[in-house]
Design an enzyme around this catalytic site. Sequence first.
Site, PDB file in Angstrom:
ATOM      1  N   ASP A 401      79.076  28.376 -16.790  1.00 38.60           N
ATOM      2  CA  ASP A 401      78.003  29.359 -16.907  1.00 38.60           C
ATOM      3  C   ASP A 401      78.169  30.221 -18.160  1.00 38.60           C
ATOM      4  O   ASP A 401      79.281  30.560 -18.560  1.00 38.60           O
ATOM      5  CB  ASP A 401      78.017  30.251 -15.659  1.00 38.60           C
ATOM      6  N   GLU A 454      76.228  25.530 -20.151  1.00 39.77           N
ATOM      7  CA  GLU A 454      74.977  26.264 -20.256  1.00 39.77           C
ATOM      8  C   GLU A 454      75.053  27.041 -21.570  1.00 39.77           C
ATOM      9  O   GLU A 454      75.666  28.096 -21.646  1.00 39.77           O
ATOM     10  CB  GLU A 454      74.788  27.229 -19.088  1.00 39.77           C
TER      11      GLU A 454
END
Length: 725
Positions: A401, A454
């Site tokens: 993330d 990401e």
Amino acid sequence: MSVHDDTAAAILEARLNDPFAVLGAHDGAVLTFQPGARSVTLIARDNARPLGTLEESAPGLFSGALAEPVPYALRIAWPDGAVQETEDAYSFGLVLSDLDLYLFNEGRHWELARAMGAHPRTMDGVEGVAFSVWAPNARRVSVVGDFNSWDGRRHPMRSRQGAGVWELFVPRIGVGAHYKFEIAGADGSVVQKADPLARQTEVPPRTGSIVAPAPDFAWSDADWLAERAKRHAPDAPLSVYEIHAGSWLRPDGDAEGTLDWQGLAERLIPYVADMGFTHVELMPIMEHPFGGSWGYQPLSQFAPSARFGTPDQFAAFVDACHRYGIGVILDWVPAHFPTDAHGLARFDGTPLYEHADPREGFHQDWNTLIYNLGRREVSGFLLASAFWWLEAFHVDGLRVDAVASMLYRDYSRNAGEWVPNIYGGRENLESVAFLKRMNEVVAERVPGAITIAEESTAWPGVSAPVSEGGLGFSYKWNMGWMNDTLRYVERDPLYRGWHHNEVTFGLVYAFSERFVLPISHDEVVHGKGSLIGKMPGDPWQRFANLRAYFSLMWTHPGKKLLFMGCEIAQEREWNHDAQVAWDLLDQPQHAAMQRLVRDLNHLYTAEPALHARDTDPAGFQWIVGGDTERNVFVYARYGAPGDAPVVVVLNMSANPHYGYRVGLPRAGVWREVLNSDAGIYGGANIGNGGAIHSVAGDLDGQPASADITVPPLAGLILRFEDAAA
């Protein structure tokens, strides 16, 4: 035996920072602290023969002579008449080896979760739990729990000088014991902290850690693991179903109860398999204090959330996924952590896990702290977490993330709000080194596992090998494609011709990285509305638009990711307190959308042309990329030489086009293998039905052509079948 007043005061006031210097046996005498005890006697460990009676020299402090220099235990009589026999915690040796400490301090203890934290262990023939924690600046650390009335005076820990680690073996406790570390910090604070390396936790909002056994799950996925590298290769189909475990399905509708791991195994896995997805991606299931963070503010980087069951039950879920041929990807968050008092913030009274300077150590967007990856112990702690999920739980991949926030020191900061690197630049060199090291070691230790970034910027080589100067990720989310195409499809078809490049531009860089096309939770929350809610027009057009968009997504180069609920065209935006609106499947148009996604998945997996050259420019060719007047896109996808090519025709206008002459890569018979306007998908059934016969003759840069019918707001997938037209 008398106890020096200063020593007694240090024990009674929980100021004892060197307990092994005074507690236990010294020079033929024993000192033990048992507050509230009526009496304490010494007995031999082997046969319980008496070895002496201890006198209470200060409240709770018992001391006296040891009759023989043999291993001893304590027989403690309590006021309620209970008699407890236990070994003395201060009669045992070191918990951690010098090698453990060396590797930890170097940030290279990849099996940290099997060494530090809390571990059931037998020492000197005695069963108990070995505790250890890193708190280099603490004045005192004690282990507290339900086994000692959460009293920080009872079990102060030994400091391993130079390593910053505190340790203690507590006898006669075991699996299931609840505990924390009480830390007298360098700043004068005294706080009880959850174990950063806990393998199991209490169910939030409780914040304690739980002693868990060493992983000993009976795995049945050897065949899956042997084939995993092939399933994850750039030429393999990868279609990911992203879910929030707490809100995919609730046993009582939208009530508070959630499915546990067994319930998810019974309900989710067959659904994912039937829908044709190859993987399920779980939003972070590492323990987190606030459910509204969806797991993106984790504090226990080694413990599956107790909201869904035990670690073994999570392992059983992963094993069941593998039996169904489904891979498991976890969202993993090394970019930041929350400020909760029981967590990592100012862990030993100093900024230990985080940067001291808020310009480096505080995320303004999320009100969270940022890991100090320049500190070896912190970097090693997080790396060990990554390997723990991949190795102990057989997880198949990690989606990392907020990588963009890690790569840039000025991420979401104005001038003067960030600190340049040692060369004066904005790149976060420590994070870059961390990510490269993670990907290198994952490749070495867990062959076949994947990492997915990401990352929303143009950082070069995110998915390039570290040996070639890249970050080493297996795949990168294609945020540019997602933003451009959603912006395009949200427009009224009347105006799309002026924005044709929002679809075509993605092919300029489509092969610069190994991409995943993500329609994730972030696109259907925080006021963005649902995916179907973004579509313009009347109800029929909205559903047709979404069907056309899915046709684009599943035929465009790049692996696929779709968030739960999007496959049934859920009307409301995602709410983590409510389940997917499964009742919509009683309405034909929603059930038809689900069928389209299922069929697209199965076709994508079955057709090599749709996945085998996802990362190879030779796998894609524009046929019609400039028909802005009719909002039509035509492109070919190619698999290996000899595989049948596939041609995709997208009509993003609200008008059908009859007799649309289009170039095709081969002369012969083409078959319409999917038409998103088919009646079974809720469309108007405008299409080409049987065979399409193409004839030789150059058109659109192709050696053959045919007249086709192109339905409105729809995608056609044509497969070449026979050269003999």
